[in-house]
Design a protein around this motif. Sequence first.
Motif, short mmCIF file in Angstrom:
data_model
loop_
_atom_site.label_atom_id
_atom_site.label_comp_id
_atom_site.label_asym_id
_atom_site.label_seq_id
_atom_site.Cartn_x
_atom_site.Cartn_y
_atom_site.Cartn_z
N CYS A 172 8.84 -5.89 0.77
CA CYS A 172 7.71 -5.27 1.60
C CYS A 172 6.95 -6.18 2.64
CB CYS A 172 6.85 -5.07 0.50
SG CYS A 172 5.22 -4.21 0.99
N CYS A 229 1.24 -7.55 1.73
CA CYS A 229 2.57 -8.49 1.55
C CYS A 229 2.67 -9.46 2.54
CB CYS A 229 3.74 -7.68 1.03
SG CYS A 229 3.50 -6.86 -0.61
N CYS A 258 4.69 -0.38 2.87
CA CYS A 258 3.86 -0.75 1.57
C CYS A 258 4.59 0.02 0.13
CB CYS A 258 2.47 -0.13 1.62
SG CYS A 258 1.41 -0.34 0.20
N CYS A 299 0.26 -3.15 -4.04
CA CYS A 299 -0.45 -4.31 -3.07
C CYS A 299 -0.85 -5.47 -4.15
CB CYS A 299 -1.12 -3.87 -2.07
SG CYS A 299 -0.72 -2.51 -1.05
S1 FES Z 1 1.73 -3.97 1.25
FE1 FES Z 1 3.16 -4.60 -0.13
S2 FES Z 1 2.68 -3.27 -1.69
FE2 FES Z 1 1.33 -2.64 -0.46
#
Ligand code: FES
Length: 161
Positions: A86, A91, A127, A131
């Motif tokens: 991600c 992330c 995403c 998160c």
């Molecule tokens: S930014 Fe990676 S899971 Fe939401």
Amino acid sequence: MQNEFVESRKSEFAELKSYIDSVKSSQGILMQTLQKAQDIFGYLPLEVQQFISKETNIPLADIYGVVTFYTQFTVEEKGKHKIGVCLGTACYVKGSQEIMDKLSEELNVKVGTTTEDRMFTLEATRCLGCCGLAPVMMIDDDVYGKMEPKRVHEILKKYRN
Ligand code: FES
């Protein structure tokens, strides 16, 4: 001379043909036919696009245009295991680029490509909706949260065996 790919995937082409025959009389069948073809073959190489064009009378250029426009379709064969790192904001700020770099180094592939042995395809994702676990990596349906580069080697081992 018959193409080697077509020869080796005869049963898949037969399955696709019977699907096309079943939907042929309906309108707007291209998207669903491409989706079905991708489910059958795993990807949409030129041979499959040509076959769909011939069976549906939709020009190859139109098919190619749709396949390359929508990210859900791929013209390249994927590895046995799909790794997604991600790169969403949460992330990314927690270091997912380092996870990606480590995977790239371990597997000796660039992002968006597949290892030579066709075991792994490495991809960046948006995403993943978890998160709180950032940085997150997925291998097939398995989620690995709070990832660290040093865990990469051990995790990959499980899928290599
Ligand atoms: S930014 Fe990676 S899971 Fe939401």
